[in-house]
Scaffold this active site. Structure first.
Site, PDB file in Angstrom:
ATOM      1  N   HIS A 268       0.881  -1.187   0.000  1.00 27.59           N
ATOM      2  CA  HIS A 268       0.000   0.000   0.000  1.00 27.59           C
ATOM      3  C   HIS A 268       0.913   1.231   0.000  1.00 27.59           C
ATOM      4  CE1 HIS A 268      -3.538   2.310   0.597  1.00 27.59           C
ATOM      5  NE2 HIS A 268      -3.826   2.037   1.858  1.00 27.59           N
ATOM      6  N   HIS A 307      -2.270  -1.912  -9.645  1.00 25.87           N
ATOM      7  CA  HIS A 307      -3.267  -1.336  -8.743  1.00 25.87           C
ATOM      8  C   HIS A 307      -4.524  -2.186  -8.799  1.00 25.87           C
ATOM      9  CE1 HIS A 307      -5.819   1.660  -6.813  1.00 25.87           C
ATOM     10  NE2 HIS A 307      -4.684   2.184  -6.379  1.00 25.87           N
ATOM     11  N   ASP A 363       2.791   5.749  -6.398  1.00 21.71           N
ATOM     12  CA  ASP A 363       4.042   5.612  -5.650  1.00 21.71           C
ATOM     13  C   ASP A 363       5.272   5.521  -6.538  1.00 21.71           C
ATOM     14  OD1 ASP A 363       2.983   5.677  -3.075  1.00 21.71           O
ATOM     15  OD2 ASP A 363       2.286   3.619  -3.260  1.00 21.71           O
TER      16      ASP A 363
END
Ligand code: ACO
Length: 429
Positions: A268, A307, A363
Protein backbone atom coordinates in the site's frame (compact mmCIF):
# COMPACT_ATOMS: atom_id res chain seq x y z
CA UNK A 1 -40.49 -4.76 -19.88
CA UNK A 2 -37.03 -5.08 -18.27
CA UNK A 3 -36.90 -5.17 -14.46
CA UNK A 4 -34.06 -4.17 -12.15
CA UNK A 5 -33.93 -7.62 -10.56
CA UNK A 6 -32.06 -10.89 -10.77
CA UNK A 7 -33.83 -14.23 -10.92
CA UNK A 8 -31.92 -16.92 -9.07
CA UNK A 9 -32.73 -20.61 -9.36
CA UNK A 10 -31.53 -22.77 -6.47
CA UNK A 11 -30.76 -26.07 -8.17
CA UNK A 12 -30.71 -27.84 -4.80
CA UNK A 13 -34.40 -27.13 -4.20
CA UNK A 14 -35.50 -26.00 -7.68
CA UNK A 15 -36.95 -22.90 -6.03
CA UNK A 16 -36.78 -19.56 -7.84
CA UNK A 17 -36.04 -16.23 -6.14
CA UNK A 18 -36.32 -12.72 -7.52
CA UNK A 19 -33.72 -10.46 -5.97
CA UNK A 20 -33.74 -6.65 -6.47
CA UNK A 21 -30.67 -4.92 -7.88
CA UNK A 22 -29.62 -1.89 -5.86
CA UNK A 23 -27.59 0.59 -7.93
CA UNK A 24 -26.27 -2.35 -9.95
CA UNK A 25 -25.43 -4.43 -6.88
CA UNK A 26 -27.07 -7.34 -5.11
CA UNK A 27 -27.63 -6.78 -1.42
CA UNK A 28 -25.88 -9.74 0.19
CA UNK A 29 -28.62 -9.99 2.85
CA UNK A 30 -31.19 -10.66 0.08
CA UNK A 31 -29.42 -13.98 -0.54
CA UNK A 32 -29.95 -15.18 3.03
CA UNK A 33 -33.54 -16.24 2.20
CA UNK A 34 -32.12 -18.90 -0.16
CA UNK A 35 -32.10 -22.01 2.02
CA UNK A 36 -32.43 -25.77 1.59
CA UNK A 37 -34.56 -26.05 4.74
CA UNK A 38 -35.69 -23.97 7.72
CA UNK A 39 -32.53 -24.79 9.76
CA UNK A 40 -30.18 -23.79 6.95
CA UNK A 41 -28.32 -20.51 7.59
CA UNK A 42 -28.94 -19.33 4.04
CA UNK A 43 -26.63 -18.35 1.18
CA UNK A 44 -23.75 -15.95 1.92
CA UNK A 45 -21.31 -14.26 -0.45
CA UNK A 46 -17.60 -15.21 -0.30
CA UNK A 47 -15.19 -12.46 -1.33
CA UNK A 48 -11.71 -12.59 0.19
CA UNK A 49 -9.94 -9.22 -0.20
CA UNK A 50 -13.22 -7.54 -1.28
CA UNK A 51 -12.54 -8.14 -4.97
CA UNK A 52 -16.16 -7.48 -5.95
CA UNK A 53 -17.92 -6.21 -2.83
CA UNK A 54 -19.03 -2.64 -2.13
CA UNK A 55 -18.78 -2.08 1.63
CA UNK A 56 -20.54 1.29 1.59
CA UNK A 57 -22.18 4.00 -0.48
CA UNK A 58 -19.92 7.04 -0.76
CA UNK A 59 -20.12 10.44 -2.41
CA UNK A 60 -16.50 11.45 -1.78
CA UNK A 61 -14.25 10.00 -4.47
CA UNK A 62 -14.97 8.56 -7.91
CA UNK A 63 -12.47 6.34 -9.73
CA UNK A 64 -12.88 4.77 -13.15
CA UNK A 65 -9.96 2.37 -13.13
CA UNK A 66 -10.29 1.38 -16.79
CA UNK A 67 -10.30 4.95 -18.04
CA UNK A 68 -7.80 6.30 -15.46
CA UNK A 69 -10.24 8.86 -14.00
CA UNK A 70 -10.06 10.24 -10.44
CA UNK A 71 -12.47 12.86 -9.07
CA UNK A 72 -13.06 14.25 -5.58
CA UNK A 73 -16.71 15.27 -5.06
CA UNK A 74 -17.07 15.42 -8.87
CA UNK A 75 -14.02 17.62 -9.54
CA UNK A 76 -11.31 16.09 -11.79
CA UNK A 77 -8.00 15.60 -9.96
CA UNK A 78 -6.13 17.42 -12.75
CA UNK A 79 -8.14 20.64 -12.15
CA UNK A 80 -7.82 20.43 -8.38
CA UNK A 81 -4.05 19.93 -8.64
CA UNK A 82 -3.74 22.91 -10.97
CA UNK A 83 -6.09 25.41 -9.32
CA UNK A 84 -6.40 24.65 -5.60
CA UNK A 85 -4.37 24.45 -2.42
CA UNK A 86 -4.26 21.31 -0.30
CA UNK A 87 -6.36 22.86 2.50
CA UNK A 88 -8.99 23.88 -0.08
CA UNK A 89 -9.12 20.29 -1.32
CA UNK A 90 -9.21 18.92 2.24
CA UNK A 91 -12.25 21.15 2.87
CA UNK A 92 -13.86 19.87 -0.34
CA UNK A 93 -13.24 16.24 0.55
CA UNK A 94 -14.51 16.72 4.11
CA UNK A 95 -17.50 18.97 3.59
CA UNK A 96 -18.61 18.21 0.02
CA UNK A 97 -17.97 21.52 -1.77
CA UNK A 98 -15.07 23.86 -2.48
CA UNK A 99 -14.89 26.67 0.10
CA UNK A 100 -15.66 30.31 -0.70
CA UNK A 101 -12.80 32.76 -0.05
CA UNK A 102 -14.11 33.57 3.45
CA UNK A 103 -14.77 29.90 4.29
CA UNK A 104 -11.23 29.04 3.21
CA UNK A 105 -9.76 31.82 5.34
CA UNK A 106 -11.68 30.64 8.39
CA UNK A 107 -10.74 26.99 7.71
CA UNK A 108 -7.04 27.86 7.35
CA UNK A 109 -7.15 29.84 10.60
CA UNK A 110 -8.91 27.01 12.43
CA UNK A 111 -6.34 24.45 11.22
CA UNK A 112 -3.45 26.79 12.09
CA UNK A 113 -4.77 27.12 15.65
CA UNK A 114 -4.46 23.37 16.09
CA UNK A 115 -0.93 22.74 14.80
CA UNK A 116 0.80 22.70 18.20
CA UNK A 117 1.19 19.47 20.15
CA UNK A 118 1.14 19.04 23.91
CA UNK A 119 4.61 19.05 25.53
CA UNK A 120 3.85 15.54 26.81
CA UNK A 121 3.35 14.37 23.22
CA UNK A 122 6.88 15.60 22.50
CA UNK A 123 8.14 13.70 25.58
CA UNK A 124 6.27 10.61 24.40
CA UNK A 125 8.02 10.87 21.04
CA UNK A 126 11.39 11.48 22.67
CA UNK A 127 11.04 7.97 24.14
CA UNK A 128 11.40 6.28 20.75
CA UNK A 129 14.72 4.62 19.90
CA UNK A 130 17.05 6.99 18.00
CA UNK A 131 16.53 5.14 14.70
CA UNK A 132 12.82 4.30 15.07
CA UNK A 133 11.00 4.22 11.72
CA UNK A 134 9.00 7.48 11.38
CA UNK A 135 5.89 5.58 10.28
CA UNK A 136 5.96 3.57 13.53
CA UNK A 137 6.37 6.82 15.48
CA UNK A 138 3.48 8.42 13.59
CA UNK A 139 1.09 5.49 14.08
CA UNK A 140 1.85 5.23 17.80
CA UNK A 141 1.73 8.97 18.45
CA UNK A 142 -1.60 9.41 16.64
CA UNK A 143 -3.01 6.55 18.76
CA UNK A 144 -1.56 8.24 21.87
CA UNK A 145 -3.49 11.45 21.07
CA UNK A 146 -6.57 9.50 22.12
CA UNK A 147 -5.34 9.74 25.71
CA UNK A 148 -4.89 13.52 25.44
CA UNK A 149 -8.38 14.18 24.07
CA UNK A 150 -10.86 11.96 25.92
CA UNK A 151 -13.67 14.21 24.62
CA UNK A 152 -13.08 12.60 21.22
CA UNK A 153 -15.02 9.55 22.39
CA UNK A 154 -18.32 11.34 21.72
CA UNK A 155 -18.21 10.37 18.07
CA UNK A 156 -21.93 10.88 17.54
CA UNK A 157 -21.67 14.60 18.37
CA UNK A 158 -20.99 16.61 15.16
CA UNK A 159 -19.29 19.47 17.08
CA UNK A 160 -16.93 17.04 18.79
CA UNK A 161 -16.18 15.37 15.46
CA UNK A 162 -15.34 18.71 13.85
CA UNK A 163 -12.92 19.58 16.65
CA UNK A 164 -11.04 16.29 16.26
CA UNK A 165 -10.88 16.83 12.48
CA UNK A 166 -9.23 20.21 13.05
CA UNK A 167 -6.84 18.73 15.59
CA UNK A 168 -5.83 15.80 13.41
CA UNK A 169 -5.32 17.77 10.19
CA UNK A 170 -3.49 20.48 12.16
CA UNK A 171 -1.22 18.12 14.11
CA UNK A 172 -0.27 15.51 11.51
CA UNK A 173 2.53 17.63 9.94
CA UNK A 174 3.81 18.56 13.42
CA UNK A 175 3.99 14.91 14.51
CA UNK A 176 5.56 13.91 11.18
CA UNK A 177 8.22 16.64 11.52
CA UNK A 178 8.93 15.60 15.14
CA UNK A 179 9.43 12.00 13.97
CA UNK A 180 11.92 13.19 11.35
CA UNK A 181 13.84 15.46 13.74
CA UNK A 182 13.95 12.79 16.43
CA UNK A 183 15.68 10.44 13.97
CA UNK A 184 18.09 13.17 12.94
CA UNK A 185 18.78 14.22 16.53
CA UNK A 186 17.63 17.78 15.86
CA UNK A 187 15.63 19.87 18.36
CA UNK A 188 11.89 20.12 17.75
CA UNK A 189 10.72 23.22 15.84
CA UNK A 190 7.37 24.70 16.82
CA UNK A 191 4.81 25.57 14.12
CA UNK A 192 4.94 29.04 12.54
CA UNK A 193 1.41 30.37 12.14
CA UNK A 194 2.44 32.90 9.46
CA UNK A 195 3.19 30.12 6.99
CA UNK A 196 0.96 28.03 4.74
CA UNK A 197 0.22 24.39 5.62
CA UNK A 198 3.06 22.97 3.52
CA UNK A 199 5.53 25.86 4.09
CA UNK A 200 5.02 25.44 7.83
CA UNK A 201 5.62 21.70 7.52
CA UNK A 202 8.90 22.45 5.72
CA UNK A 203 9.74 24.93 8.48
CA UNK A 204 9.19 22.29 11.18
CA UNK A 205 11.31 19.80 9.23
CA UNK A 206 14.25 21.88 8.14
CA UNK A 207 14.60 25.10 10.17
CA UNK A 208 17.99 25.25 11.86
CA UNK A 209 19.33 28.44 13.47
CA UNK A 210 17.73 31.00 11.17
CA UNK A 211 15.16 33.19 12.99
CA UNK A 212 12.55 32.68 10.25
CA UNK A 213 12.33 29.80 7.80
CA UNK A 214 11.65 30.74 4.20
CA UNK A 215 10.35 27.84 2.12
CA UNK A 216 11.19 27.72 -1.56
CA UNK A 217 7.81 28.57 -3.16
CA UNK A 218 8.24 26.04 -6.01
CA UNK A 219 8.96 23.23 -3.56
CA UNK A 220 6.15 24.30 -1.19
CA UNK A 221 3.71 24.29 -4.14
CA UNK A 222 5.00 20.91 -5.34
CA UNK A 223 4.41 19.47 -1.87
CA UNK A 224 0.93 21.01 -1.86
CA UNK A 225 0.18 19.31 -5.21
CA UNK A 226 1.47 15.99 -3.92
CA UNK A 227 -0.76 16.40 -0.87
CA UNK A 228 -3.78 17.10 -3.12
CA UNK A 229 -3.09 13.92 -5.10
CA UNK A 230 -3.00 11.86 -1.91
CA UNK A 231 -6.03 13.37 -0.15
CA UNK A 232 -8.43 10.49 -0.79
CA UNK A 233 -8.76 7.35 -2.88
CA UNK A 234 -12.10 5.73 -2.00
CA UNK A 235 -12.12 2.30 -0.31
CA UNK A 236 -8.42 1.41 -0.27
CA UNK A 237 -6.83 -0.74 2.45
CA UNK A 238 -6.14 2.18 4.85
CA UNK A 239 -9.56 3.75 4.39
CA UNK A 240 -11.21 0.39 4.91
CA UNK A 241 -9.28 0.10 8.19
CA UNK A 242 -10.46 3.62 9.17
CA UNK A 243 -14.07 2.70 8.53
CA UNK A 244 -13.83 -0.73 10.16
CA UNK A 245 -12.20 0.54 13.36
CA UNK A 246 -14.39 3.67 13.41
CA UNK A 247 -17.49 1.48 13.08
CA UNK A 248 -16.92 0.22 16.64
CA UNK A 249 -17.21 3.91 17.69
CA UNK A 250 -13.54 3.98 18.68
CA UNK A 251 -12.39 7.61 18.68
CA UNK A 252 -10.91 9.07 15.47
CA UNK A 253 -7.32 9.05 16.82
CA UNK A 254 -7.48 5.29 17.25
CA UNK A 255 -9.19 4.82 13.89
CA UNK A 256 -6.67 7.10 12.13
CA UNK A 257 -3.78 5.19 13.75
CA UNK A 258 -5.29 1.96 12.37
CA UNK A 259 -5.63 3.50 8.92
CA UNK A 260 -2.02 4.74 9.02
CA UNK A 261 -0.88 1.28 10.15
CA UNK A 262 -2.58 -0.25 7.10
CA UNK A 263 -0.99 2.40 4.88
CA UNK A 264 2.47 1.48 6.17
CA UNK A 265 2.50 -1.91 4.41
CA UNK A 266 4.71 -2.28 1.29
CA UNK A 267 1.75 -3.28 -0.89
CA UNK A 268 0.00 0.00 0.00
CA UNK A 269 1.54 3.38 0.94
CA UNK A 270 4.79 1.74 1.98
CA UNK A 271 5.44 1.06 -1.72
CA UNK A 272 6.98 4.53 -2.31
CA UNK A 273 9.85 3.69 0.03
CA UNK A 274 10.24 0.29 -1.65
CA UNK A 275 10.41 1.94 -5.10
CA UNK A 276 13.50 3.88 -4.05
CA UNK A 277 15.10 0.73 -2.65
CA UNK A 278 14.32 -1.01 -5.94
CA UNK A 279 15.84 1.83 -8.03
CA UNK A 280 18.92 1.72 -5.81
CA UNK A 281 19.16 -2.03 -6.34
CA UNK A 282 18.88 -1.65 -10.13
CA UNK A 283 21.33 1.29 -9.96
CA UNK A 284 22.05 1.53 -13.75
CA UNK A 285 19.82 1.52 -16.85
CA UNK A 286 21.62 -1.47 -18.37
CA UNK A 287 20.54 -3.67 -15.43
CA UNK A 288 16.81 -3.03 -16.01
CA UNK A 289 16.16 -5.94 -18.44
CA UNK A 290 17.65 -8.45 -15.98
CA UNK A 291 15.55 -6.96 -13.17
CA UNK A 292 12.37 -7.21 -15.27
CA UNK A 293 13.15 -10.86 -16.07
CA UNK A 294 13.58 -11.51 -12.34
CA UNK A 295 10.13 -10.00 -11.61
CA UNK A 296 8.54 -11.97 -14.44
CA UNK A 297 10.13 -15.10 -13.02
CA UNK A 298 8.20 -14.50 -9.78
CA UNK A 299 11.11 -13.07 -7.76
CA UNK A 300 9.66 -9.93 -6.20
CA UNK A 301 7.36 -7.32 -7.71
CA UNK A 302 7.95 -4.20 -9.70
CA UNK A 303 7.19 -1.79 -6.85
CA UNK A 304 5.08 1.24 -7.77
CA UNK A 305 3.39 -0.78 -10.51
CA UNK A 306 -0.08 -2.29 -10.52
CA UNK A 307 -3.27 -1.34 -8.74
CA UNK A 308 -6.42 -3.11 -7.63
CA UNK A 309 -8.62 -0.51 -9.32
CA UNK A 310 -6.53 1.19 -12.03
CA UNK A 311 -6.11 -0.98 -15.09
CA UNK A 312 -4.83 2.06 -16.95
CA UNK A 313 -2.30 4.80 -16.18
CA UNK A 314 -2.88 6.15 -12.64
CA UNK A 315 -3.79 9.83 -13.30
CA UNK A 316 -1.88 10.83 -10.15
CA UNK A 317 1.34 9.31 -11.53
CA UNK A 318 0.99 11.50 -14.65
CA UNK A 319 0.63 14.71 -12.58
CA UNK A 320 3.55 13.70 -10.34
CA UNK A 321 5.75 13.18 -13.40
CA UNK A 322 4.95 16.74 -14.55
CA UNK A 323 5.50 18.18 -11.06
CA UNK A 324 8.89 16.42 -10.92
CA UNK A 325 10.15 18.61 -13.77
CA UNK A 326 9.30 21.79 -11.78
CA UNK A 327 11.02 20.43 -8.67
CA UNK A 328 14.15 19.42 -10.59
CA UNK A 329 14.53 22.98 -11.91
CA UNK A 330 15.17 23.95 -8.27
CA UNK A 331 16.89 20.87 -6.88
CA UNK A 332 18.69 19.49 -9.92
CA UNK A 333 17.66 16.24 -11.56
CA UNK A 334 17.41 13.14 -9.42
CA UNK A 335 19.50 10.60 -11.38
CA UNK A 336 16.99 7.91 -10.39
CA UNK A 337 14.44 9.52 -12.72
CA UNK A 338 16.28 8.20 -15.78
CA UNK A 339 16.16 4.67 -14.37
CA UNK A 340 12.46 5.05 -13.50
CA UNK A 341 11.53 6.39 -16.96
CA UNK A 342 13.43 3.59 -18.71
CA UNK A 343 11.94 1.01 -16.34
CA UNK A 344 8.45 2.31 -17.11
CA UNK A 345 9.16 2.25 -20.88
CA UNK A 346 10.42 -1.32 -20.83
CA UNK A 347 7.64 -2.55 -18.53
CA UNK A 348 4.88 -0.90 -20.58
CA UNK A 349 6.06 -2.63 -23.74
CA UNK A 350 6.46 -6.05 -22.11
CA UNK A 351 3.79 -8.71 -22.69
CA UNK A 352 3.77 -9.72 -18.97
CA UNK A 353 2.79 -6.20 -17.82
CA UNK A 354 0.50 -5.48 -20.80
CA UNK A 355 -1.47 -8.70 -20.26
CA UNK A 356 -1.97 -7.96 -16.57
CA UNK A 357 -2.69 -4.27 -17.18
CA UNK A 358 0.09 -3.17 -14.84
CA UNK A 359 0.83 0.57 -15.06
CA UNK A 360 2.79 2.93 -12.79
CA UNK A 361 0.78 3.92 -9.72
CA UNK A 362 1.04 7.02 -7.50
CA UNK A 363 4.04 5.61 -5.65
CA UNK A 364 6.24 5.08 -8.70
CA UNK A 365 7.36 8.70 -9.12
CA UNK A 366 6.47 10.33 -5.77
CA UNK A 367 9.60 9.06 -3.97
CA UNK A 368 11.88 10.46 -6.66
CA UNK A 369 10.49 13.96 -6.07
CA UNK A 370 10.53 13.57 -2.32
CA UNK A 371 14.16 12.47 -2.39
CA UNK A 372 15.13 15.43 -4.61
CA UNK A 373 13.42 17.72 -2.08
CA UNK A 374 15.59 16.34 0.69
CA UNK A 375 13.34 13.71 2.27
CA UNK A 376 14.84 10.37 3.26
CA UNK A 377 12.96 7.27 2.00
CA UNK A 378 11.74 6.39 5.53
CA UNK A 379 9.69 9.60 5.47
CA UNK A 380 7.86 8.84 2.20
CA UNK A 381 4.91 6.95 3.68
CA UNK A 382 4.57 9.57 6.41
CA UNK A 383 4.23 12.15 3.60
CA UNK A 384 1.38 10.04 2.23
CA UNK A 385 -0.35 9.77 5.63
CA UNK A 386 -0.49 13.55 6.25
CA UNK A 387 -2.84 14.45 3.37
CA UNK A 388 -4.67 11.11 3.45
CA UNK A 389 -5.83 12.04 6.96
CA UNK A 390 -8.34 14.41 5.30
CA UNK A 391 -9.75 11.51 3.25
CA UNK A 392 -9.79 9.12 6.20
CA UNK A 393 -11.72 11.64 8.30
CA UNK A 394 -14.18 12.39 5.48
CA UNK A 395 -14.84 8.66 5.07
CA UNK A 396 -15.15 8.24 8.85
CA UNK A 397 -17.72 11.07 9.05
CA UNK A 398 -19.67 9.57 6.16
CA UNK A 399 -19.66 6.16 7.84
CA UNK A 400 -20.71 7.52 11.26
CA UNK A 401 -23.62 9.48 9.76
CA UNK A 402 -24.79 6.70 7.41
CA UNK A 403 -27.94 5.14 8.94
CA UNK A 404 -27.25 1.88 7.08
CA UNK A 405 -23.82 1.36 8.64
CA UNK A 406 -23.28 -0.79 11.71
CA UNK A 407 -20.21 -2.27 13.35
CA UNK A 408 -18.14 -3.88 10.57
CA UNK A 409 -18.23 -7.59 11.17
CA UNK A 410 -17.71 -9.94 8.23
CA UNK A 411 -18.88 -13.56 8.12
CA UNK A 412 -16.59 -16.53 7.56
CA UNK A 413 -16.76 -19.99 6.05
CA UNK A 414 -15.65 -22.22 8.90
CA UNK A 415 -13.17 -24.90 7.78
CA UNK A 416 -12.01 -26.27 11.14
CA UNK A 417 -12.93 -29.44 13.06
CA UNK A 418 -16.59 -29.81 13.83
CA UNK A 419 -16.45 -30.94 17.49
CA UNK A 420 -13.77 -32.64 19.53
CA UNK A 421 -13.50 -33.98 23.11
CA UNK A 422 -10.80 -32.49 25.34
CA UNK A 423 -8.36 -35.30 26.24
CA UNK A 424 -6.65 -34.86 29.68
CA UNK A 425 -3.10 -33.51 29.15
CA UNK A 426 -1.37 -36.68 30.43
CA UNK A 427 -3.18 -38.75 27.80
CA UNK A 428 -2.33 -36.47 24.81
CA UNK A 429 0.45 -37.01 22.30
N1 ACO B 1 4.95 -6.52 -10.37
C1 ACO B 1 4.84 -7.71 -10.98
N2 ACO B 1 3.69 -8.41 -11.09
C2 ACO B 1 2.61 -7.86 -10.53
C3 ACO B 1 2.63 -6.61 -9.89
C4 ACO B 1 3.86 -5.93 -9.82
N3 ACO B 1 3.94 -4.73 -9.22
N4 ACO B 1 1.39 -6.30 -9.42
C5 ACO B 1 0.61 -7.33 -9.79
N5 ACO B 1 1.33 -8.26 -10.47
C6 ACO B 1 0.83 -9.49 -11.08
C7 ACO B 1 0.51 -10.54 -10.03
O1 ACO B 1 1.62 -11.38 -9.78
C8 ACO B 1 -0.64 -11.27 -10.69
O2 ACO B 1 -0.11 -12.11 -11.69
P1 ACO B 1 -0.76 -13.58 -11.96
O3 ACO B 1 -2.14 -13.28 -12.49
O4 ACO B 1 0.14 -14.22 -12.92
O5 ACO B 1 -0.80 -14.26 -10.61
C9 ACO B 1 -1.42 -10.18 -11.41
O6 ACO B 1 -0.42 -9.17 -11.70
C10 ACO B 1 -2.55 -9.56 -10.59
O7 ACO B 1 -1.99 -9.13 -9.36
P2 ACO B 1 -2.74 -9.19 -7.97
O8 ACO B 1 -1.73 -9.29 -6.88
O9 ACO B 1 -3.81 -10.24 -8.01
O10 ACO B 1 -3.44 -7.77 -7.96
P3 ACO B 1 -4.04 -7.04 -6.70
O11 ACO B 1 -5.11 -6.18 -7.20
O12 ACO B 1 -4.38 -8.01 -5.62
O13 ACO B 1 -2.80 -6.19 -6.14
C11 ACO B 1 -1.27 -4.45 -5.78
C12 ACO B 1 -2.65 -4.84 -6.33
C13 ACO B 1 -1.14 -4.92 -4.31
C14 ACO B 1 -1.13 -2.94 -5.78
C15 ACO B 1 -0.16 -5.09 -6.66
O14 ACO B 1 -0.27 -4.62 -7.99
C16 ACO B 1 1.25 -4.85 -6.11
O15 ACO B 1 1.71 -5.60 -5.24
N6 ACO B 1 1.96 -3.78 -6.60
C17 ACO B 1 3.27 -3.46 -6.09
C18 ACO B 1 3.14 -2.69 -4.80
C19 ACO B 1 2.63 -1.28 -5.01
O16 ACO B 1 3.12 -0.55 -5.87
N7 ACO B 1 1.67 -0.91 -4.19
C20 ACO B 1 1.12 0.45 -4.21
C21 ACO B 1 -0.27 0.44 -4.75
S1 ACO B 1 -0.91 2.09 -4.79
C22 ACO B 1 -1.31 2.39 -3.19
O17 ACO B 1 -1.66 1.53 -2.44
C23 ACO B 1 -1.20 3.70 -2.75
Amino acid sequence: MSKDTLTIVDNRTEKTYEVPLFKGAVRAMDLRQIKVNAEDFGVMTYDPAFMNTASCQSSITFIDGDKGILRYRGYPIEQLAEKCSFLEVAYLVLFGELPTASQLKEWETEITLHTMIHESVKKFMAGFHYDAHPMGMLVSTVAALSTFYPDAKSVLDPKVRRLQILRLIGKMPTIAACAYRHRMGYPIVNPDNDLSYTANFMNMLWRMVEPKFVANPVLARALDILFILHADHEQNCGTNAMRAVGSSQADPYLATAAAAAALAGPLHGGANEEVLKMLDEISTVDRIPAFIEQVKGGKGRLMGFGHRVYKNYDPRARIIKQTAEEVFKVTGRNPKLEIAIELEKIALSDEYFIKRKLYPNVDFYSGIIYQAMGFTPEMFTVLFAIPRTAGWLAQWQEMITDPEQKIARPRQIYTGHWIKEVVPIEKRG
